[in-house]
Design an enzyme around this catalytic site. Structure first.
Site, mmCIF file in Angstrom:
data_model
loop_
_atom_site.group_PDB
_atom_site.id
_atom_site.type_symbol
_atom_site.label_atom_id
_atom_site.label_comp_id
_atom_site.label_asym_id
_atom_site.label_seq_id
_atom_site.Cartn_x
_atom_site.Cartn_y
_atom_site.Cartn_z
ATOM 1 N N VAL A 23 -36.809 -13.577 8.387
ATOM 2 C CA VAL A 23 -35.603 -12.824 8.763
ATOM 3 C C VAL A 23 -34.584 -12.874 7.625
ATOM 4 O O VAL A 23 -33.993 -11.855 7.251
ATOM 5 C CB VAL A 23 -34.999 -13.377 10.079
ATOM 6 C CG1 VAL A 23 -33.636 -12.756 10.356
ATOM 7 C CG2 VAL A 23 -35.948 -13.101 11.256
ATOM 8 N N SER A 49 -36.425 -26.233 -0.175
ATOM 9 C CA SER A 49 -36.437 -24.999 -0.975
ATOM 10 C C SER A 49 -35.489 -25.068 -2.170
ATOM 11 O O SER A 49 -35.311 -24.062 -2.873
ATOM 12 C CB SER A 49 -36.056 -23.795 -0.111
ATOM 13 O OG SER A 49 -37.040 -23.565 0.850
ATOM 14 N N ARG A 108 -27.109 -16.288 22.918
ATOM 15 C CA ARG A 108 -27.348 -14.980 23.549
ATOM 16 C C ARG A 108 -26.878 -14.913 24.994
ATOM 17 O O ARG A 108 -26.493 -13.853 25.463
ATOM 18 C CB ARG A 108 -28.845 -14.630 23.483
ATOM 19 C CG ARG A 108 -29.304 -14.270 22.090
ATOM 20 C CD ARG A 108 -30.756 -13.886 22.107
ATOM 21 N NE ARG A 108 -31.271 -13.792 20.752
ATOM 22 C CZ ARG A 108 -32.526 -14.060 20.416
ATOM 23 N NH1 ARG A 108 -33.393 -14.438 21.332
ATOM 24 N NH2 ARG A 108 -32.915 -13.936 19.183
ATOM 25 N N CYS A 139 -35.905 -9.785 19.561
ATOM 26 C CA CYS A 139 -36.467 -8.590 18.911
ATOM 27 C C CYS A 139 -37.107 -7.614 19.910
ATOM 28 O O CYS A 139 -36.981 -6.395 19.764
ATOM 29 C CB CYS A 139 -37.477 -9.005 17.846
ATOM 30 S SG CYS A 139 -38.601 -10.306 18.371
ATOM 31 N N GLN A 166 -46.985 -8.298 20.436
ATOM 32 C CA GLN A 166 -46.054 -8.821 19.440
ATOM 33 C C GLN A 166 -46.758 -9.407 18.219
ATOM 34 O O GLN A 166 -47.699 -10.202 18.340
ATOM 35 C CB GLN A 166 -45.137 -9.867 20.105
ATOM 36 C CG GLN A 166 -44.308 -9.243 21.212
ATOM 37 C CD GLN A 166 -43.313 -10.178 21.881
ATOM 38 O OE1 GLN A 166 -43.114 -10.096 23.083
ATOM 39 N NE2 GLN A 166 -42.678 -11.048 21.120
ATOM 40 N N LYS A 224 -36.340 -13.792 28.770
ATOM 41 C CA LYS A 224 -35.282 -13.322 27.859
ATOM 42 C C LYS A 224 -35.101 -11.810 27.968
ATOM 43 O O LYS A 224 -33.988 -11.299 27.992
ATOM 44 C CB LYS A 224 -35.662 -13.633 26.404
ATOM 45 C CG LYS A 224 -35.463 -15.061 25.962
ATOM 46 C CD LYS A 224 -35.886 -15.162 24.500
ATOM 47 C CE LYS A 224 -35.862 -16.573 23.983
ATOM 48 N NZ LYS A 224 -36.466 -16.666 22.631
ATOM 49 N N HIS A 253 -43.758 -5.081 16.171
ATOM 50 C CA HIS A 253 -44.187 -5.201 17.571
ATOM 51 C C HIS A 253 -44.443 -3.803 18.155
ATOM 52 O O HIS A 253 -43.851 -2.811 17.720
ATOM 53 C CB HIS A 253 -43.074 -5.826 18.431
ATOM 54 C CG HIS A 253 -42.765 -7.267 18.129
ATOM 55 N ND1 HIS A 253 -43.511 -8.064 17.295
ATOM 56 C CD2 HIS A 253 -41.746 -8.055 18.583
ATOM 57 C CE1 HIS A 253 -42.984 -9.276 17.249
ATOM 58 N NE2 HIS A 253 -41.903 -9.299 18.017
HETATM 59 N N1 LIG Z 1 -39.233 -13.590 13.089
HETATM 60 C C1 LIG Z 1 -38.733 -12.688 13.888
HETATM 61 O O1 LIG Z 1 -39.312 -11.615 14.123
HETATM 62 C C2 LIG Z 1 -37.402 -12.920 14.542
HETATM 63 C C3 LIG Z 1 -36.802 -11.873 15.237
HETATM 64 C C4 LIG Z 1 -35.569 -12.089 15.858
HETATM 65 C C5 LIG Z 1 -34.968 -13.317 15.759
HETATM 66 N N2 LIG Z 1 -35.580 -14.330 15.076
HETATM 67 C C6 LIG Z 1 -34.886 -15.624 14.972
HETATM 68 O O2 LIG Z 1 -34.401 -15.747 13.638
HETATM 69 C C7 LIG Z 1 -34.390 -17.113 13.261
HETATM 70 C C8 LIG Z 1 -35.184 -17.286 11.967
HETATM 71 O O3 LIG Z 1 -36.531 -16.934 12.231
HETATM 72 P P1 LIG Z 1 -37.616 -16.692 11.085
HETATM 73 O O4 LIG Z 1 -38.727 -15.985 11.782
HETATM 74 O O5 LIG Z 1 -37.012 -16.083 9.865
HETATM 75 O O6 LIG Z 1 -38.089 -18.197 10.763
HETATM 76 P P2 LIG Z 1 -38.782 -18.781 9.433
HETATM 77 O O7 LIG Z 1 -39.516 -17.720 8.691
HETATM 78 O O8 LIG Z 1 -39.518 -19.968 9.887
HETATM 79 O O9 LIG Z 1 -37.516 -19.223 8.548
HETATM 80 C C9 LIG Z 1 -36.683 -20.313 8.914
HETATM 81 C C10 LIG Z 1 -35.597 -20.481 7.872
HETATM 82 O O10 LIG Z 1 -34.789 -21.598 8.273
HETATM 83 C C11 LIG Z 1 -34.584 -22.416 7.116
HETATM 84 N N3 LIG Z 1 -34.270 -23.785 7.473
HETATM 85 C C12 LIG Z 1 -35.026 -24.680 8.165
HETATM 86 N N4 LIG Z 1 -34.398 -25.882 8.221
HETATM 87 C C13 LIG Z 1 -33.216 -25.726 7.558
HETATM 88 C C14 LIG Z 1 -32.137 -26.589 7.244
HETATM 89 N N5 LIG Z 1 -32.128 -27.858 7.655
HETATM 90 N N6 LIG Z 1 -31.084 -26.091 6.531
HETATM 91 C C15 LIG Z 1 -31.066 -24.807 6.117
HETATM 92 N N7 LIG Z 1 -32.081 -23.934 6.373
HETATM 93 C C16 LIG Z 1 -33.134 -24.385 7.074
HETATM 94 C C17 LIG Z 1 -35.921 -22.326 6.408
HETATM 95 O O11 LIG Z 1 -35.795 -22.807 5.087
HETATM 96 P P3 LIG Z 1 -37.058 -23.459 4.290
HETATM 97 O O12 LIG Z 1 -37.897 -22.305 3.840
HETATM 98 O O13 LIG Z 1 -36.418 -24.181 3.171
HETATM 99 O O14 LIG Z 1 -37.758 -24.361 5.265
HETATM 100 C C18 LIG Z 1 -36.131 -20.813 6.459
HETATM 101 O O15 LIG Z 1 -35.357 -20.168 5.495
HETATM 102 C C19 LIG Z 1 -34.967 -17.904 14.463
HETATM 103 O O16 LIG Z 1 -33.917 -18.367 15.270
HETATM 104 C C20 LIG Z 1 -35.767 -16.828 15.187
HETATM 105 O O17 LIG Z 1 -35.902 -17.126 16.566
HETATM 106 C C21 LIG Z 1 -36.772 -14.163 14.458
#
Ligand SMILES: NC(=O)c1ccc[n+]([C@@H]2O[C@H](COP(=O)([O-])OP(=O)(O)OC[C@H]3O[C@@H](n4cnc5c(N)ncnc54)[C@H](OP(=O)(O)O)[C@@H]3O)[C@@H](O)[C@H]2O)c1
Length: 356
Positions: A23, A49, A108, A139, A166, A224, A253
């Site tokens: 995201v 990172s 939310r 989403c 999804q 949700k 999706h």
């Molecule tokens: N994926 C979707 O389709 C989607 C859609 C709607 C909403 N969301 C929501 O959006 C959010 C992110 O989802 P995502 O899918 O992008 O997850 P993701 O790909 O797993 O990315 C998670 C991010 O969080 C960072 N992170 C983890 N621990 C951290 C810390 N202690 N300090 C700072 N950053 C940290 C990670 O950094 P590192 O790489 O360094 O670990 C990475 O940049 C979630 O709440 C998810 O539910 C996701």
């Protein structure tokens, strides 16, 4: 906190937290392609990172160390991290006077925090004082409600049955890696090893992996969809019956939807209502094999809508009494379901003027 006279001042700095995630990466791309790439943009991720860079248009941004003291009054903070971290980071950011758009589920259902899809309930961005924290819906909720909005406005909606298909990227970057790894493993004759999901995701389909409520049998994703729809529509008894599944698709999706409208409408009227709506692209040339698919929806801002038709049993009723319509949707959940909607919220709230 920002005073109400300051709350409409554009943000000079944009802080993307979770910038290495799927995201976060898309939020940086969306910022760049919507003309915000020239702003002061900072990227944060976990300590693992540090030393990495992420792309925002032509620029490579270093991953900076996130601390409680990085936030300043008037900053725009876009959160792409899990709900627990989002709660903590949003607290620090708001105390410093920043504005926050959160992609997680943390806020939310908080009645004090607007839950907004700009095409559906932009009025919830108004308030006195205007909100400084806004939640991005799930989403699956976003794509469904964008597609239904023109029908809801024109005819009302009595009931919706929806099955979701999804993509694995809905569970983050590690889930995409898992699908690639398992696909290679299965093709090589090896056992797939589930990590992000409870079951193998390659060559498989299963009900959404979120926890199941033992009383209703519904998983959290399905709960949700219903609860967020009721909040956004401000209809406590809106009737949405979802079945959510995970399919071996990397990105975007899809949903099979059957809606019962509040009054009869012809398919021509329904098509015209959908076609006139911002955020929707009709892809409905089925004799020539053109209908929404995840591959077609990938990298697209719009929700793709096709297979606009009557459910078969509706033909038992005379045409003037027909109120049910079936649709097939595909949408890039990383864009309209997350990154794009978040940036659109900030633009609509005037925190990020589009053509500044
Ligand atoms: N994926 C979707 O389709 C989607 C859609 C709607 C909403 N969301 C929501 O959006 C959010 C992110 O989802 P995502 O899918 O992008 O997850 P993701 O790909 O797993 O990315 C998670 C991010 O969080 C960072 N992170 C983890 N621990 C951290 C810390 N202690 N300090 C700072 N950053 C940290 C990670 O950094 P590192 O790489 O360094 O670990 C990475 O940049 C979630 O709440 C998810 O539910 C996701």
């Amino acid at each position: 906190m920002a005073s109400s006279s300051e709350s409409h001042r554009p943000s000079e700095r944009v802080l993307v937290v979770g910038a290495t995630g799927v995201v976060g990466e898309e939020m940086l791309r969306v910022l760049s392609r919507r003309g915000h790439g020239g702003r002061e943009i900072h990227a944060y991720a976990s300590a693992s990172s540090s030393g990495r860079t992420v792309r925002c248009g032509e620029r490579l941004l270093p991953i900076e160390e996130l601390s409680d003291s990085v936030f300043r009054e008037g900053d725009l903070v876009l959160l792409g991290v899990d709900a627990a971290l989002a709660r903590r980071v949003a607290g620090h950011a708001l105390r410093a006077g920043a504005r926050v758009v959160d992609n997680s589920s943390a806020f939310r259902m908080d009645p004090a925090v607007p839950l907004v899809i700009p095409e559906v309930n932009p009025e919830d961005l108004l308030g006195s004082p205007p909100p400084t924290l806004i939640a991005n819906p799930n989403c699956s909720t976003v794509m469904l409600l964008v597609a239904l909005e023109p029908l809801r406005r024109a005819y009302g909606i009595e009931h919706v049955a929806v099955s979701t298909y999804q993509a694995v990227s809905g569970a983050g970057r590690s889930a995409m890696d898992e699908l690639r790894d398992q696909t290679r493993a299965v093709l090589a004759g090896e056992e797939p090893k589930p990590r992000a999901f409870p079951l193998p995701c390659a060559f498989n389909v299963f009900p959404h992996e979120s926890p199941i409520d033992l009383d209703s049998g519904a998983n959290v994703e399905e709960q949700k969809l219903l609860a967020e729809t009721r909040r956004i529509w401000r209809e406590r008894d809106a009737a949405i019956d979802p079945s959510c599944t995970r399919v071996p698709v990397l990105r975007a999706h899809s949903q099979a939807v059957t809606a019962t409208l509040g009054r009869p409408a012809s398919l021509e009227e329904i098509r015209a209502s959908l076609a006139a709506c911002e955020g929707i692209r009709i892809v409905d040339d089925w004799p020539n094999g053109r209908f929404p698919t995840p591959l077609l929806a990938t990298d697209q801002d719009a929700v793709l809508v096709g297979r606009i038709r009557r459910p078969l049993s509706e033909f038992d009723r005379p045409e003037p009494q027909r109120r049910r319509v079936s649709l097939w949707l595909s949408a890039d959940q990383l864009l309209k379901g997350a990154a794009l909607n978040a940036v659109q919220i900030a633009e609509r709230a005037a925190w990020l003027p589009r053509f500044a």
